[in-house]
Design an enzyme around this catalytic site. Structure first.
Site, PDB file in Angstrom:
ATOM      1  N   ARG A   1      -3.815   0.377   7.090  1.00 49.12           N
ATOM      2  CA  ARG A   1      -3.350  -0.069   9.070  1.00 49.12           C
ATOM      3  C   ARG A   1      -3.127   1.353   9.509  1.00 49.12           C
ATOM      4  NH1 ARG A   1      -2.027  -4.461   5.744  1.00 49.12           N
ATOM      5  NH2 ARG A   1      -1.937  -6.758   7.323  1.00 49.12           N
TER       6      ARG A   1
ATOM      7  N   ALA B   1       0.578  -1.032   0.398  1.00 52.04           N
ATOM      8  CA  ALA B   1       0.166   0.362  -0.264  1.00 52.04           C
ATOM      9  C   ALA B   1       0.514   0.724   0.161  1.00 52.04           C
ATOM     10  CB  ALA B   1      -1.263   0.145   1.122  1.00 52.04           C
TER      11      ALA B   1
ATOM     12  N   SER C   1       5.111  -2.143   1.809  1.00 56.46           N
ATOM     13  CA  SER C   1       4.881  -3.213   2.343  1.00 56.46           C
ATOM     14  C   SER C   1       5.453  -3.386   3.664  1.00 56.46           C
ATOM     15  CB  SER C   1       5.304  -4.776   1.393  1.00 56.46           C
ATOM     16  OG  SER C   1       4.549  -5.692   1.740  1.00 56.46           O
TER      17      SER C   1
ATOM     18  N   HIS D   1      -4.129  -9.907  -4.696  1.00 56.03           N
ATOM     19  CA  HIS D   1      -5.655  -9.335  -4.235  1.00 56.03           C
ATOM     20  C   HIS D   1      -6.301  -9.018  -4.737  1.00 56.03           C
ATOM     21  CE1 HIS D   1      -2.348  -9.023   0.210  1.00 56.03           C
ATOM     22  NE2 HIS D   1      -3.250 -10.146  -0.416  1.00 56.03           N
TER      23      HIS D   1
ATOM     24  N   CYS E   1     -24.985 -11.201 -12.283  1.00 54.68           N
ATOM     25  CA  CYS E   1     -24.688 -11.300 -13.602  1.00 54.68           C
ATOM     26  C   CYS E   1     -25.545 -11.315 -14.555  1.00 54.68           C
ATOM     27  CB  CYS E   1     -23.678 -13.123 -14.115  1.00 54.68           C
ATOM     28  SG  CYS E   1     -22.758 -12.407 -14.905  1.00 54.68           S
TER      29      CYS E   1
ATOM     30  N   ILE F   1      -4.775  -3.291  -4.973  1.00 55.39           N
ATOM     31  CA  ILE F   1      -5.731  -2.957  -5.402  1.00 55.39           C
ATOM     32  C   ILE F   1      -6.545  -1.942  -6.833  1.00 55.39           C
ATOM     33  CG2 ILE F   1      -7.230  -5.211  -4.171  1.00 55.39           C
ATOM     34  CD1 ILE F   1      -9.115  -2.946  -3.445  1.00 55.39           C
TER      35      ILE F   1
ATOM     36  N   CYS G   1     -25.614 -15.990 -16.275  1.00 59.71           N
ATOM     37  CA  CYS G   1     -26.115 -16.658 -15.157  1.00 59.71           C
ATOM     38  C   CYS G   1     -26.943 -16.342 -13.971  1.00 59.71           C
ATOM     39  CB  CYS G   1     -24.334 -17.885 -15.284  1.00 59.71           C
ATOM     40  SG  CYS G   1     -23.360 -16.673 -14.002  1.00 59.71           S
TER      41      CYS G   1
END
Length: 251
Positions: A40, A28, A199, A125, A158, A107, A161
């Site tokens: 954090r 991050a 990190s 992640h 979705c 992400i 499906c």
């Protein structure tokens, strides 16, 4: 006595120059300069919009609605985030052939936005810039989901499906992506330089990758504002802001 930053950068440059196949590993900390909050910090907005655990997301329609509400609230906080000096430096190293890939715990998709080809970014992640169906795996774009969510107030499903749609991130309690973990382990075992950037190295199994690289003969560099549990195994530890250290490498 702290070493002058230019001397530290010179050491870093020398180690990178001597590497044949470096691998980046980001957390991050590399994205906070872009305005993306880390998880954090005591005042982190993630504490106000905590991700819903995977099992609860799957079992509860109310939890899915809340998960999407929190997702969009967080997205609004950093919707204008763009790659910073750290991202651009790693992109330059990749394009110069000095760095084989970047493994990331993030992400936000900023490594791809910086110009690194998607196939050279290993997202441990997941990715929060789109969604996937949990049943068929089909990709869905967030803007369409947000429009439907705003109109109906219900968690999306979705089109193909009718399976549950979820942000393409790995939630607490959700299995780590097998292919990405395998690729990350292979990179750690075959690189000659493993460069950790931003990190805290406390989240496993990702935090074990620098150890794996070291055991297989790679040098390890750790660039992070705070100490990490793996500082003692590193060949070079830099406790500093990421942008100023990596700016000379950004083309």
């Amino acid at each position: 006595m702290m070493e002058p930053l230019q001397d530290t950068i010179a050491k870093l440059r020398g180690i990178i120059a001597g590497a044949r196949s470096a691998v980046g590993f980001t957390g991050a900390g590399i994205s906070t300069e872009s305005g993306v909050p880390d998880f954090r910090s005591p005042d982190s907005p993630w504490m106000r919009h905590k991700p819903i655990p995977f099992d609860l997301f799957v079992s509860s329609a109310a939890a899915r609605r809340e998960a999407w509400r929190r997702k969009f609230a967080m997205d609004d906080l950093y919707r204008d985030a763009t790659p910073n000096r750290g991202h651009r430096a790693l992109a330059s190293l990749v394009h110069a052939g000095k760095m084989a890939a970047v493994i990331t715990q993030n992400i936000d998709g900023l490594h791809q936005a910086s110009g690194i080809p998607a196939e050279q970014v290993v997202e441990l992640h997941g990715n929060g810039t789109y969604a996937r169906c949990l049943d068929c795996g089909m990709r869905h774009e967030l803007q369409a989901i947000r429009t439907i969510f705003g109109q109906k107030g219900a968690a999306p499903v979705c089109d193909d499906c009718q399976g549950l749609l979820k942000s393409a991130t790995i939630s607490f309690g959700q299995a780590m992506p097998v292919d990405e973990m395998r690729k990350a382990q292979e990179l750690a075992m075959t690189c000659d330089l493993f460069f950790v950037i931003g990190s805290s190295l406390v989240v496993h199994p990702a935090a074990g990758l620098p150890v794996l690289a070291k055991r297989n003969g790679a040098k390890v560099i750790i660039l992070n504002r705070q100490e990490t549990p793996l500082d003692e195994i590193a060949d070079l530890v830099i406790h500093a802001e990421i942008g100023p250290v990596l700016e000379p490498f950004a083309l």
